[in-house]
Write a protein that holds these residues in place. Structure first.
Motif, PDB file in Angstrom:
ATOM      1  N   PRO A 183       0.952  -1.186  -0.191  1.00  0.00           N
ATOM      2  CA  PRO A 183      -0.007  -0.101  -0.077  1.00  0.00           C
ATOM      3  C   PRO A 183       0.743   1.256  -0.007  1.00  0.00           C
ATOM      4  O   PRO A 183       1.832   1.309   0.673  1.00  0.00           O
ATOM      5  CB  PRO A 183      -0.735   0.079   1.386  1.00  0.00           C
ATOM      6  N   VAL A 184       0.302   2.139  -0.835  1.00  0.00           N
ATOM      7  CA  VAL A 184       1.141   3.431  -0.892  1.00  0.00           C
ATOM      8  C   VAL A 184       0.156   4.647  -0.512  1.00  0.00           C
ATOM      9  O   VAL A 184      -0.909   4.552  -1.186  1.00  0.00           O
ATOM     10  CB  VAL A 184       1.792   3.765  -2.314  1.00  0.00           C
ATOM     11  N   VAL A 185       0.649   5.334   0.572  1.00  0.00           N
ATOM     12  CA  VAL A 185      -0.299   6.706   0.926  1.00  0.00           C
ATOM     13  C   VAL A 185       0.120   7.953   0.810  1.00  0.00           C
ATOM     14  O   VAL A 185       1.445   7.945   1.290  1.00  0.00           O
ATOM     15  CB  VAL A 185      -0.735   6.280   2.534  1.00  0.00           C
ATOM     16  N   THR A 186      -0.130   8.865   0.122  1.00  0.00           N
ATOM     17  CA  THR A 186       0.497  10.095   0.106  1.00  0.00           C
ATOM     18  C   THR A 186      -0.316  11.153   0.621  1.00  0.00           C
ATOM     19  O   THR A 186      -1.840  11.114   0.171  1.00  0.00           O
ATOM     20  CB  THR A 186       0.630  10.453  -1.510  1.00  0.00           C
ATOM     21  N   ILE A 187       0.107  11.890   1.647  1.00  0.00           N
ATOM     22  CA  ILE A 187      -0.817  12.884   2.392  1.00  0.00           C
ATOM     23  C   ILE A 187      -0.216  14.478   2.109  1.00  0.00           C
ATOM     24  O   ILE A 187       0.975  14.540   2.625  1.00  0.00           O
ATOM     25  CB  ILE A 187      -0.986  12.612   3.844  1.00  0.00           C
ATOM     26  N   ARG A 188      -0.888  15.273   1.391  1.00  0.00           N
ATOM     27  CA  ARG A 188      -0.331  16.725   1.108  1.00  0.00           C
ATOM     28  C   ARG A 188      -1.142  17.464   2.299  1.00  0.00           C
ATOM     29  O   ARG A 188      -2.340  17.686   2.061  1.00  0.00           O
ATOM     30  CB  ARG A 188      -0.638  17.258  -0.393  1.00  0.00           C
ATOM     31  N   LYS A 189      -0.230  17.942   3.120  1.00  0.00           N
ATOM     32  CA  LYS A 189      -0.926  18.930   4.307  1.00  0.00           C
ATOM     33  C   LYS A 189      -1.196  20.137   3.861  1.00  0.00           C
ATOM     34  O   LYS A 189      -0.396  20.821   2.907  1.00  0.00           O
ATOM     35  CB  LYS A 189       0.085  18.852   5.316  1.00  0.00           C
ATOM     36  N   PHE A 190      -2.463  20.714   4.243  1.00  0.00           N
ATOM     37  CA  PHE A 190      -2.830  21.735   3.741  1.00  0.00           C
ATOM     38  C   PHE A 190      -2.192  23.016   4.791  1.00  0.00           C
ATOM     39  O   PHE A 190      -2.920  22.847   6.066  1.00  0.00           O
ATOM     40  CB  PHE A 190      -4.259  21.818   3.630  1.00  0.00           C
ATOM     41  N   SER A 191      -1.743  24.028   4.325  1.00  0.00           N
ATOM     42  CA  SER A 191      -1.153  24.963   5.488  1.00  0.00           C
ATOM     43  C   SER A 191      -2.050  25.757   6.010  1.00  0.00           C
ATOM     44  O   SER A 191      -3.024  26.347   5.357  1.00  0.00           O
ATOM     45  CB  SER A 191       0.273  25.833   4.830  1.00  0.00           C
ATOM     46  N   ASN A 192      -2.072  25.643   7.440  1.00  0.00           N
ATOM     47  CA  ASN A 192      -3.042  26.365   8.212  1.00  0.00           C
ATOM     48  C   ASN A 192      -2.612  27.845   8.281  1.00  0.00           C
ATOM     49  O   ASN A 192      -3.288  28.653   8.809  1.00  0.00           O
ATOM     50  CB  ASN A 192      -3.246  25.931   9.619  1.00  0.00           C
ATOM     51  N   ARG A 193      -1.333  28.066   7.971  1.00  0.00           N
ATOM     52  CA  ARG A 193      -0.610  29.446   8.120  1.00  0.00           C
ATOM     53  C   ARG A 193      -1.063  30.355   7.330  1.00  0.00           C
ATOM     54  O   ARG A 193      -1.288  31.542   7.424  1.00  0.00           O
ATOM     55  CB  ARG A 193       0.811  29.300   8.118  1.00  0.00           C
ATOM     56  N   ILE A 194      -1.335  30.137   5.958  1.00  0.00           N
ATOM     57  CA  ILE A 194      -1.528  30.861   4.773  1.00  0.00           C
ATOM     58  C   ILE A 194      -3.051  30.860   4.554  1.00  0.00           C
ATOM     59  O   ILE A 194      -3.618  29.772   4.083  1.00  0.00           O
ATOM     60  CB  ILE A 194      -0.601  30.503   3.697  1.00  0.00           C
TER      61      ILE A 194
END
Length: 442
Positions: free
Chosen positions: A184-195
């Protein structure tokens, strides 16, 4: 297989040996998790996993883990290692396992699971390998289940690829073994809370203040704007910042494959999200369905998180029938490539001649802004161009802001025509535009 079924299958076995070479705490971690399940029971543990109060569940589990670690069976575990063991096990039971600390770390922008023995993360534009890994493929799948189950999505042999999101908006892609050879391959792109605003992007050096002011005016003057760029270049971040410039008195309809856009300060936002078909193969709601339906929802602005298919023609028809000031993103490396992609995607939606599609683009979209991710991971807002009809036919791009990547400087090439029109119509004051011209020429 449900979360509880996966937990049962995984936890009732003898604790597996740690898969990460050199992880001296792996055996103790596996034993602690196994003993925790035996002490609490699968039923109560499953209730904690599904608890609406995760902080309370963490507190209760911490007490149970500490009691187990204080028993004679764990006398060889050093006191300094016990807090980490407790945290690791709690993350696996009610969190997302080895990736939970990375998700909690604001400096990490992306998390990549490449099978059970390989976990990478991105920080500051660079890739690093994590010391922690997963114990089995089942552990990875349990985590994916926790993410997608509340969204009504599924991952199985018939559907080996899934796109979803975490509760905070982080984007998740998962692929299982039938497609991914090494597990299994999992990719998580975090959404910046700062911007969340153009001002914050200016503070990060992504663009100069005069450029940000120009883009803010473009939004307020109801220019139809498309943001284009490569994967991870910051398109969604810029789209969210632009959306914050929409006046508070307008009704916004957002349409996304996985909801990421945030309008925490805007009073009137309707958020729509596409849905996959059910196990029976029914109930699918596509981006195109949502774009069409949004026209019946009295929108002042339509914001499509990304156009990538037939919905492009519906988006163009919407902006050509009175819904000015709409925003969207698409994948493209250059402005000209963005226009070509728009033509191709629109033709997927309706079999029209190229010249008619180009006419729709030229009359529907006003501004194209590029976002870039440089080799060192830096994200910059690139060129901006107006979109119009070329004298000889087709689409004409007139660049008005240019980014010099080598020196990382921006130059106003040509003042966009919508500024003069806004001054003429009294939407902008001549004085404020004059001050802006002075700052842009420095």
């Amino acid at each position: 297989m449900s979360v509880l079924e996966r937990v049962q299958e995984q936890e009732l076995q003898q604790p597996p040996a740690p898969s990460a070479e050199g992880d001296r705490l792996g055996k103790a971690r596996s034993s602690l998790k196994h003993d925790l399940v035996e002490r609490l029971g699968l039923g109560p543990l499953a209730q904690m996993v599904d608890s609406a109060a995760p902080s309370r569940a963490r507190e209760e589990l911490a007490v149970a883990c500490e009691a187990i670690l204080n028993s004679a069976a764990y006398s060889q575990v050093e006191e300094a290692d016990k807090p980490r063991l407790v945290q690791d096990v709690i993350d696996e039971v009610v969190g997302l396992g080895p990736i939970q600390p990375l998700l909690d770390d604001d400096s990490v922008s992306e998390v990549m699971v490449n099978g059970r023995d390989s976990l990478f993360f991105e920080r500051g534009g660079e890739l690093f390998r994590s010391e922690r890994t997963f114990e089995s493929d089942e552990q990875i799948l349990t985590i994916v289940d926790r993410i997608i189950a509340p969204l009504g999505r599924r991952l199985d042999e018939r559907n080996p690829i899934v796109n979803a999101r975490l509760a905070n908006g982080d984007r998740v892609n998962a692929v299982i073994r039938s497609v991914a050879i090494d597990g299994p391959v999992v990719t998580i792109r975090k959404f910046s809370n700062r911007i969340s605003s153009l001002e914050e992007l200016v503070g990060l050096g992504a663009l100069p203040a005069w450029y940000a002011q120009l883009l803010a005016w473009a939004v307020r003057l109801r220019q139809d704007i498309a943001v284009a760029g490569g994967t991870g270049s910051g398109k969604t971040t810029l789209l969210n910042a632009l959306s914050c410039e929409i006046p508070a008195g307008e009704r916004i309809i957002t349409i996304e494959d996985s909801a990421e856009l945030r309008f925490d300060s805007h009073p009137h936002v309707v958020r729509l999200e596409a849905r996959d078909a059910s196990i029976e193969g029914v109930g699918e709601v596509t981006i195109r369905d949502l774009v069409r339906n949004s026209l019946r929802m009295r929108p002042d602005r339509i914001v499509v998180g990304e156009v990538r298919g037939p919905e492009c023609i519906d988006m163009l028809q919407a902006v050509n029938t009175g819904h000015d000031g709409s925003l969207t993103t698409l994948h493209a490396g250059t402005p000209r490539e963005a226009i070509l992609r728009l033509v191709l995607m629109a033709r997927f939606g309706m079999d029209l001649p190229v010249d008619i599609v180009e006419d729709q683009i030229a009359s529907g979209l006003d501004v194209l802004v590029m976002s870039h991710r440089l080799a060192d991971g830096t994200r910059l807002i690139g060129s901006a161009s107006t979109i119009g009809r070329a004298p000889e036919g087709g689409v004409e791009l007139r660049e008005f802001v240019r980014l010099e990547e080598a020196s990382r400087t921006w130059r106003l090439v040509d003042e966009p025509r919508f500024l003069a029109a806004a001054v003429r119509d009294g939407l902008l004051q001549e004085g404020e535009v004059a001050r802006w011209r002075a700052s842009a020429s420095r």
